[in-house]
Design a protein around this motif. Structure first.
Motif, PDB file in Angstrom:
ATOM      1  N   UNK A   1      23.558  -4.133 -39.439  1.00 45.32           N
ATOM      2  CA  UNK A   1      23.697  -2.743 -39.867  1.00 45.32           C
ATOM      3  C   UNK A   1      24.093  -1.853 -38.687  1.00 45.32           C
ATOM      4  N   UNK A   2      23.421  -2.016 -37.555  1.00 45.55           N
ATOM      5  CA  UNK A   2      23.730  -1.209 -36.371  1.00 45.55           C
ATOM      6  C   UNK A   2      25.165  -1.469 -35.917  1.00 45.55           C
TER       7      UNK A   2
ATOM      8  N   UNK B   1      21.068   5.717 -38.940  1.00 43.77           N
ATOM      9  CA  UNK B   1      21.354   4.306 -39.192  1.00 43.77           C
ATOM     10  C   UNK B   1      20.858   3.889 -40.580  1.00 43.77           C
ATOM     11  N   UNK B   2      19.656   4.304 -40.932  1.00 47.65           N
ATOM     12  CA  UNK B   2      19.109   3.965 -42.260  1.00 47.65           C
ATOM     13  C   UNK B   2      19.960   4.567 -43.360  1.00 47.65           C
TER      14      UNK B   2
ATOM     15  N   UNK C   1      23.613  -1.584 -50.821  1.00 48.98           N
ATOM     16  CA  UNK C   1      22.690  -0.864 -49.938  1.00 48.98           C
ATOM     17  C   UNK C   1      21.749  -1.796 -49.191  1.00 48.98           C
ATOM     18  N   UNK C   2      21.540  -1.454 -47.941  1.00 46.04           N
ATOM     19  CA  UNK C   2      20.664  -2.229 -47.075  1.00 46.04           C
ATOM     20  C   UNK C   2      19.598  -1.286 -46.543  1.00 46.04           C
ATOM     21  N   UNK C   3      18.365  -1.509 -46.965  1.00 45.17           N
ATOM     22  CA  UNK C   3      17.242  -0.674 -46.530  1.00 45.17           C
ATOM     23  C   UNK C   3      16.421  -1.481 -45.535  1.00 45.17           C
ATOM     24  N   UNK C   4      16.431  -1.043 -44.300  1.00 46.66           N
ATOM     25  CA  UNK C   4      15.673  -1.739 -43.253  1.00 46.66           C
ATOM     26  C   UNK C   4      14.638  -0.785 -42.669  1.00 46.66           C
ATOM     27  N   UNK C   5      13.626  -1.347 -42.068  1.00 43.01           N
ATOM     28  CA  UNK C   5      12.558  -0.526 -41.511  1.00 43.01           C
ATOM     29  C   UNK C   5      12.979   0.050 -40.159  1.00 43.01           C
ATOM     30  N   UNK C   6      12.342   1.148 -39.793  1.00 37.72           N
ATOM     31  CA  UNK C   6      12.590   1.728 -38.472  1.00 37.72           C
ATOM     32  C   UNK C   6      12.237   0.732 -37.376  1.00 37.72           C
ATOM     33  N   UNK C   7      11.188  -0.037 -37.597  1.00 38.86           N
ATOM     34  CA  UNK C   7      10.771  -1.033 -36.604  1.00 38.86           C
ATOM     35  C   UNK C   7      11.888  -2.064 -36.380  1.00 38.86           C
TER      36      UNK C   7
END
Length: 134
Positions: free
Chosen positions: A10-11, A93-94, A103-109
């Motif tokens: 994602x980044x 980024x989120x 859609x790609x939902x990733x955690x802040x961690x």
């Protein structure tokens, strides 16, 4: 580990999308030397309004940055430092990940770990804000 790889992808996707926007804006507006100059054109009120369409992107200028949206709905929100560097945080980024066709939902961690793993490509310019190293 899959989550971390997804966050890293994602980044990297965000960084590629930002580069694509930079190139598209400089083709559409040849006077741009860098993407940050886009804000100057809007703030001068002689060339561009605070929101509109340039090439295949719609845009909306806000505070220290701009949100660009491609024709397929992918959102890339970016702020600019005083020196013209492109800045982004985990929230941006989120939001980019959530706007993808799948859609790609990733955690802040996971995002923080991904950003840290991508150094020296990326650098943390102030707590929580990142930039691509030029």
């Amino acid at each position: 580990m899959e989550r971390v790889e997804a966050a890293r992808d994602l980044v990297l996707g965000y960084v590629r999308a930002l580069k694509t926007i930079d190139e598209a804006m400089r083709v559409a507006i040849p006077s741009l030397e860098r993407l940050a100059d886009f804000l100057g054109l809007v703030r001068s009120r002689r060339t561009l309004s605070r929101s509109g369409h340039v090439g295949t992107y719609s845009y909306k200028v806000h505070g220290a940055g701009c949100c660009f949206v491609s024709d397929n709905g992918i959102e890339v929100d970016v702020d600019f430092a005083a020196d013209g560097r492109e800045l982004f945080d985990l929230w941006r980024l989120r939001w980019y990940g959530l706007s993808l066709p799948k859609p790609l939902d990733v955690t802040d961690e996971d995002l923080r770990y991904a950003v840290q793993s991508l150094q020296p490509l990326l650098t943390e310019v102030r707590p929580g804000w990142f930039s691509v190293v030029s």
